[in-house]
Design a protein around this motif. Structure first.
Motif, PDB file in Angstrom:
ATOM      1  N   ILE A   1       0.832  -1.208   0.000  1.00  0.00           N
ATOM      2  CA  ILE A   1       0.000   0.000   0.000  1.00  0.00           C
ATOM      3  C   ILE A   1       0.865   1.255   0.000  1.00  0.00           C
ATOM      4  O   ILE A   1       0.595   2.208  -0.731  1.00  0.00           O
ATOM      5  N   GLY A   2       1.928   1.251   0.806  1.00  0.00           N
ATOM      6  CA  GLY A   2       2.812   2.410   0.871  1.00  0.00           C
ATOM      7  C   GLY A   2       3.425   2.754  -0.468  1.00  0.00           C
ATOM      8  O   GLY A   2       3.573   3.927  -0.816  1.00  0.00           O
ATOM      9  N   SER A   3       3.793   1.743  -1.253  1.00  0.00           N
ATOM     10  CA  SER A   3       4.401   2.001  -2.557  1.00  0.00           C
ATOM     11  C   SER A   3       3.397   2.641  -3.511  1.00  0.00           C
ATOM     12  O   SER A   3       3.749   3.515  -4.302  1.00  0.00           O
ATOM     13  N   ALA A   4       2.143   2.243  -3.417  1.00  0.00           N
ATOM     14  CA  ALA A   4       1.109   2.857  -4.260  1.00  0.00           C
ATOM     15  C   ALA A   4       0.889   4.315  -3.857  1.00  0.00           C
ATOM     16  O   ALA A   4       0.754   5.198  -4.721  1.00  0.00           O
ATOM     17  N   ILE A   5       0.876   4.569  -2.563  1.00  0.00           N
ATOM     18  CA  ILE A   5       0.728   5.942  -2.077  1.00  0.00           C
ATOM     19  C   ILE A   5       1.933   6.774  -2.497  1.00  0.00           C
ATOM     20  O   ILE A   5       1.793   7.926  -2.922  1.00  0.00           O
ATOM     21  N   LEU A   6       3.129   6.198  -2.396  1.00  0.00           N
ATOM     22  CA  LEU A   6       4.348   6.898  -2.782  1.00  0.00           C
ATOM     23  C   LEU A   6       4.320   7.295  -4.251  1.00  0.00           C
ATOM     24  O   LEU A   6       4.576   8.445  -4.603  1.00  0.00           O
ATOM     25  N   LYS A   7       3.975   6.363  -5.125  1.00  0.00           N
ATOM     26  CA  LYS A   7       3.892   6.667  -6.558  1.00  0.00           C
ATOM     27  C   LYS A   7       2.886   7.777  -6.835  1.00  0.00           C
ATOM     28  O   LYS A   7       3.152   8.690  -7.604  1.00  0.00           O
ATOM     29  N   GLU A   8       1.729   7.686  -6.224  1.00  0.00           N
ATOM     30  CA  GLU A   8       0.676   8.680  -6.451  1.00  0.00           C
ATOM     31  C   GLU A   8       1.091  10.057  -5.942  1.00  0.00           C
ATOM     32  O   GLU A   8       0.885  11.072  -6.604  1.00  0.00           O
ATOM     33  N   ALA A   9       1.687  10.097  -4.755  1.00  0.00           N
ATOM     34  CA  ALA A   9       2.121  11.381  -4.192  1.00  0.00           C
ATOM     35  C   ALA A   9       3.168  12.037  -5.084  1.00  0.00           C
ATOM     36  O   ALA A   9       3.108  13.250  -5.344  1.00  0.00           O
ATOM     37  N   LEU A  10       4.133  11.262  -5.574  1.00  0.00           N
ATOM     38  CA  LEU A  10       5.157  11.819  -6.461  1.00  0.00           C
ATOM     39  C   LEU A  10       4.554  12.288  -7.774  1.00  0.00           C
ATOM     40  O   LEU A  10       4.930  13.349  -8.294  1.00  0.00           O
ATOM     41  N   SER A  11       3.599  11.546  -8.311  1.00  0.00           N
ATOM     42  CA  SER A  11       2.979  11.952  -9.569  1.00  0.00           C
ATOM     43  C   SER A  11       2.171  13.232  -9.419  1.00  0.00           C
ATOM     44  O   SER A  11       1.997  13.975 -10.378  1.00  0.00           O
ATOM     45  N   ARG A  12       1.704  13.503  -8.198  1.00  0.00           N
ATOM     46  CA  ARG A  12       0.953  14.738  -7.937  1.00  0.00           C
ATOM     47  C   ARG A  12       1.845  15.903  -7.528  1.00  0.00           C
ATOM     48  O   ARG A  12       1.362  16.979  -7.217  1.00  0.00           O
ATOM     49  N   GLY A  13       3.154  15.663  -7.508  1.00  0.00           N
ATOM     50  CA  GLY A  13       4.088  16.744  -7.239  1.00  0.00           C
ATOM     51  C   GLY A  13       4.425  16.979  -5.782  1.00  0.00           C
ATOM     52  O   GLY A  13       5.030  17.989  -5.438  1.00  0.00           O
ATOM     53  N   TYR A  14       4.036  16.072  -4.900  1.00  0.00           N
ATOM     54  CA  TYR A  14       4.372  16.211  -3.488  1.00  0.00           C
ATOM     55  C   TYR A  14       5.866  15.963  -3.269  1.00  0.00           C
ATOM     56  O   TYR A  14       6.468  15.138  -3.949  1.00  0.00           O
ATOM     57  N   LYS A  15       6.421  16.648  -2.300  1.00  0.00           N
ATOM     58  CA  LYS A  15       7.755  16.335  -1.815  1.00  0.00           C
ATOM     59  C   LYS A  15       7.561  15.263  -0.760  1.00  0.00           C
ATOM     60  O   LYS A  15       6.814  15.460   0.191  1.00  0.00           O
ATOM     61  N   VAL A  16       8.207  14.103  -0.935  1.00  0.00           N
ATOM     62  CA  VAL A  16       7.965  12.954  -0.073  1.00  0.00           C
ATOM     63  C   VAL A  16       9.212  12.594   0.717  1.00  0.00           C
ATOM     64  O   VAL A  16      10.294  12.474   0.159  1.00  0.00           O
ATOM     65  N   LYS A  17       9.031  12.422   2.012  1.00  0.00           N
ATOM     66  CA  LYS A  17      10.061  11.821   2.856  1.00  0.00           C
ATOM     67  C   LYS A  17       9.556  10.425   3.167  1.00  0.00           C
ATOM     68  O   LYS A  17       8.518  10.266   3.800  1.00  0.00           O
ATOM     69  N   ALA A  18      10.275   9.423   2.682  1.00  0.00           N
ATOM     70  CA  ALA A  18       9.825   8.045   2.809  1.00  0.00           C
ATOM     71  C   ALA A  18      10.661   7.310   3.856  1.00  0.00           C
ATOM     72  O   ALA A  18      11.879   7.405   3.859  1.00  0.00           O
ATOM     73  N   VAL A  19       9.982   6.567   4.717  1.00  0.00           N
ATOM     74  CA  VAL A  19      10.642   5.752   5.727  1.00  0.00           C
ATOM     75  C   VAL A  19      10.449   4.290   5.321  1.00  0.00           C
ATOM     76  O   VAL A  19       9.320   3.842   5.140  1.00  0.00           O
ATOM     77  N   VAL A  20      11.576   3.587   5.156  1.00  0.00           N
ATOM     78  CA  VAL A  20      11.525   2.178   4.754  1.00  0.00           C
ATOM     79  C   VAL A  20      12.543   1.385   5.560  1.00  0.00           C
ATOM     80  O   VAL A  20      13.526   1.929   6.043  1.00  0.00           O
TER      81      VAL A  20
END
Length: 52
Positions: free
Chosen positions: A13-32
């Motif tokens: 689920i996190g990877s889907a959210i990550l892809k969508e957020a980046l495609s919408r132009g969000y700056k993302v800090k990802a914890v993995v």
């Protein structure tokens, strides 16, 4: 630019959210747990805004 922190970005689920957020132009800090899992399975490193 809007910014979000995403915990669990290498999961299903996190990877889907990550892809969508980046495609919408969000700056993302990802914890993995395993950064290699993100690069190999979900995203190219040049698409990352930030990785913790």
């Amino acid at each position: 630019m809007k910014q979000i922190v995403l915990i669990g970005a290498s999961g299903f689920i996190g990877s889907a959210i990550l892809k969508e957020a980046l495609s919408r132009g969000y700056k993302v800090k990802a914890v993995v747990r395993n950064p290699e899992k993100v690069t190999e399975k979900y995203l190219r490193p040049d698409k990352w805004r930030s990785l913790l």
